[in-house]
Design a protein around this motif. Structure first.
Motif, PDB file in Angstrom:
ATOM      1  N   TRP A 172      -5.284  23.535 -10.483  1.00 39.98           N
ATOM      2  CA  TRP A 172      -4.408  22.524 -11.077  1.00 39.98           C
ATOM      3  C   TRP A 172      -4.494  21.222 -10.288  1.00 39.98           C
ATOM      4  O   TRP A 172      -4.531  21.224  -9.061  1.00 39.98           O
ATOM      5  N   ASP A 173      -4.559  20.133 -10.993  1.00 47.23           N
ATOM      6  CA  ASP A 173      -4.575  18.798 -10.393  1.00 47.23           C
ATOM      7  C   ASP A 173      -3.242  18.138 -10.727  1.00 47.23           C
ATOM      8  O   ASP A 173      -2.948  17.851 -11.886  1.00 47.23           O
ATOM      9  N   ARG A 174      -2.413  17.888  -9.725  1.00 44.76           N
ATOM     10  CA  ARG A 174      -1.072  17.349  -9.955  1.00 44.76           C
ATOM     11  C   ARG A 174      -1.086  15.841 -10.168  1.00 44.76           C
ATOM     12  O   ARG A 174      -0.046  15.252 -10.440  1.00 44.76           O
ATOM     13  N   TYR A 175      -2.237  15.206 -10.007  1.00 43.97           N
ATOM     14  CA  TYR A 175      -2.250  13.748 -10.054  1.00 43.97           C
ATOM     15  C   TYR A 175      -3.256  13.216 -11.076  1.00 43.97           C
ATOM     16  O   TYR A 175      -4.009  12.287 -10.814  1.00 43.97           O
ATOM     17  N   ARG A 176      -3.263  13.833 -12.249  1.00 47.80           N
ATOM     18  CA  ARG A 176      -4.016  13.274 -13.362  1.00 47.80           C
ATOM     19  C   ARG A 176      -3.287  12.007 -13.831  1.00 47.80           C
ATOM     20  O   ARG A 176      -2.068  11.957 -13.893  1.00 47.80           O
ATOM     21  N   ASP A 192       2.896   8.609  -4.072  1.00 45.02           N
ATOM     22  CA  ASP A 192       3.996   7.680  -4.345  1.00 45.02           C
ATOM     23  C   ASP A 192       3.655   6.642  -5.405  1.00 45.02           C
ATOM     24  O   ASP A 192       4.441   5.728  -5.662  1.00 45.02           O
ATOM     25  N   VAL A 193       2.468   6.741  -6.003  1.00 43.78           N
ATOM     26  CA  VAL A 193       2.112   5.838  -7.101  1.00 43.78           C
ATOM     27  C   VAL A 193       3.014   6.125  -8.292  1.00 43.78           C
ATOM     28  O   VAL A 193       3.362   7.276  -8.557  1.00 43.78           O
ATOM     29  N   GLN A 194       3.415   5.066  -9.007  1.00 38.91           N
ATOM     30  CA  GLN A 194       4.326   5.218 -10.134  1.00 38.91           C
ATOM     31  C   GLN A 194       3.689   4.668 -11.413  1.00 38.91           C
ATOM     32  O   GLN A 194       2.884   3.735 -11.347  1.00 38.91           O
ATOM     33  N   PRO A 195       4.054   5.224 -12.573  1.00 40.43           N
ATOM     34  CA  PRO A 195       3.618   4.609 -13.831  1.00 40.43           C
ATOM     35  C   PRO A 195       4.064   3.145 -13.884  1.00 40.43           C
ATOM     36  O   PRO A 195       5.180   2.808 -13.493  1.00 40.43           O
ATOM     37  N   GLY A 196       3.175   2.279 -14.333  1.00 39.69           N
ATOM     38  CA  GLY A 196       3.471   0.850 -14.365  1.00 39.69           C
ATOM     39  C   GLY A 196       2.854   0.083 -13.218  1.00 39.69           C
ATOM     40  O   GLY A 196       2.725  -1.137 -13.266  1.00 39.69           O
ATOM     41  N   THR A 244       0.830  -1.193   0.000  1.00 43.50           N
ATOM     42  CA  THR A 244       0.000   0.000   0.000  1.00 43.50           C
ATOM     43  C   THR A 244       0.868   1.248   0.000  1.00 43.50           C
ATOM     44  O   THR A 244       1.832   1.331   0.761  1.00 43.50           O
ATOM     45  N   VAL A 245       0.544   2.201  -0.873  1.00 46.29           N
ATOM     46  CA  VAL A 245       1.287   3.455  -0.933  1.00 46.29           C
ATOM     47  C   VAL A 245       0.296   4.615  -1.028  1.00 46.29           C
ATOM     48  O   VAL A 245      -0.846   4.440  -1.445  1.00 46.29           O
ATOM     49  N   LEU A 251      -2.983  12.000  -0.868  1.00 46.95           N
ATOM     50  CA  LEU A 251      -2.943  11.628   0.543  1.00 46.95           C
ATOM     51  C   LEU A 251      -3.634  10.292   0.841  1.00 46.95           C
ATOM     52  O   LEU A 251      -3.415   9.703   1.885  1.00 46.95           O
ATOM     53  N   VAL A 252      -4.470   9.845  -0.090  1.00 46.76           N
ATOM     54  CA  VAL A 252      -5.181   8.582   0.107  1.00 46.76           C
ATOM     55  C   VAL A 252      -4.236   7.414  -0.154  1.00 46.76           C
ATOM     56  O   VAL A 252      -3.394   7.478  -1.043  1.00 46.76           O
ATOM     57  N   GLU A 253      -4.367   6.344   0.647  1.00 47.26           N
ATOM     58  CA  GLU A 253      -3.553   5.146   0.434  1.00 47.26           C
ATOM     59  C   GLU A 253      -4.261   4.187  -0.512  1.00 47.26           C
ATOM     60  O   GLU A 253      -5.464   3.944  -0.385  1.00 47.26           O
ATOM     61  N   TYR A 254      -3.492   3.664  -1.470  1.00 49.46           N
ATOM     62  CA  TYR A 254      -4.033   2.754  -2.481  1.00 49.46           C
ATOM     63  C   TYR A 254      -3.258   1.431  -2.456  1.00 49.46           C
ATOM     64  O   TYR A 254      -2.024   1.445  -2.384  1.00 49.46           O
ATOM     65  N   PRO A 255      -3.970   0.304  -2.530  1.00 48.47           N
ATOM     66  CA  PRO A 255      -3.260  -0.973  -2.725  1.00 48.47           C
ATOM     67  C   PRO A 255      -2.714  -1.020  -4.148  1.00 48.47           C
ATOM     68  O   PRO A 255      -3.434  -0.724  -5.104  1.00 48.47           O
ATOM     69  N   VAL A 256      -1.451  -1.355  -4.307  1.00 52.47           N
ATOM     70  CA  VAL A 256      -0.851  -1.460  -5.637  1.00 52.47           C
ATOM     71  C   VAL A 256      -0.046  -2.747  -5.728  1.00 52.47           C
ATOM     72  O   VAL A 256       0.357  -3.333  -4.723  1.00 52.47           O
TER      73      VAL A 256
END
Length: 204
Positions: A59-63, A27-31, A22-23, A81-86
């Motif tokens: 402005w939305d920095r996380y499109r 901190d989410v990355q392409p891929g 979870t990140v 700021l939300v945590e996502y399972p990746v």
């Protein structure tokens, strides 16, 4: 699935594979394979960029572009700021830095071109012929090519040369069977020789 000795080899441990954790959105990355909601299928993250909020001036920095399975790419946004399972592809060896893992993995993959047979003055060299689209395995003794397994067999799949490799070696004067570790490295070497999607599927 039953584990074999090959599962414990250094080569096997260093193959990149997906790991789940979870990140935060920042901190989410392409891929990454990302799960936005509890019961939603995972989506593959593509390019990330800074853009205007739809219908607004902020402005939305996380499109992000997302893709689920073989569907066309779509667009969306994630919260920093939300945590996502990746799930993320990478090399995970306890106590090793990512840089050390990458360096050693690349060295090992280069070694897949030549698989030495323990206790024998011989080595196996996995070969893929791009014109015929066939696999073969060369046997080298004392630095010279002794024989080729697959010259007339028309092996179309990387597993096929291993099915009769012991009989081939016996004909060439090597009476012992190859070990699980040697067989794994030859199979990996055949996929490495092919490259492309064959290698990507093996290491992804």
């Amino acid at each position: 699935m039953m584990r074999t000795a090959a599962d414990e080899t250094e080569v096997y441990r260093l193959i990149p594979r997906l790991k789940a954790f979870t990140v935060k959105g920042a901190d989410v990355q392409p891929g990454d394979h990302l799960y936005q909601y509890k019961h939603q299928a995972g989506v593959r993250v593509g390019a990330m960029w800074c853009g205007r909020v739809p219908g607004g001036t902020e402005w939305d920095r996380y499109r992000v572009n997302f893709r689920q399975a073989d569907f066309p790419w779509g667009y969306g946004s994630i919260s920093p700021l939300v945590e996502y399972p990746v799930q993320r592809s990478g090399v995970y060896v306890e106590g090793w830095s990512p840089e050390d893992c990458d360096k050693r993995r690349n060295e090992l993959f280069e070694e897949l071109r030549r698989v030495e047979l323990d206790g024998e003055d011989a080595e196996l060299r996995p070969i893929f012929d791009p014109d015929r689209r066939t696999y073969s395995v060369q046997l080298w003794k004392a630095g010279e090519l002794a024989a080729t397994h697959g010259t007339t067999d028309n092996f179309r799949y990387s597993e096929e040369p291993l099915e009769a490799i012991d009989a081939f070696l016996s004909e060439q004067g090597i009476t012992r069977a190859i070990t699980d570790d040697e067989a794994f490295r030859v199979r990996a070497g055949l996929k490495y020789a092919r490259g492309g999607m064959e290698w990507a599927a093996f290491t992804g």
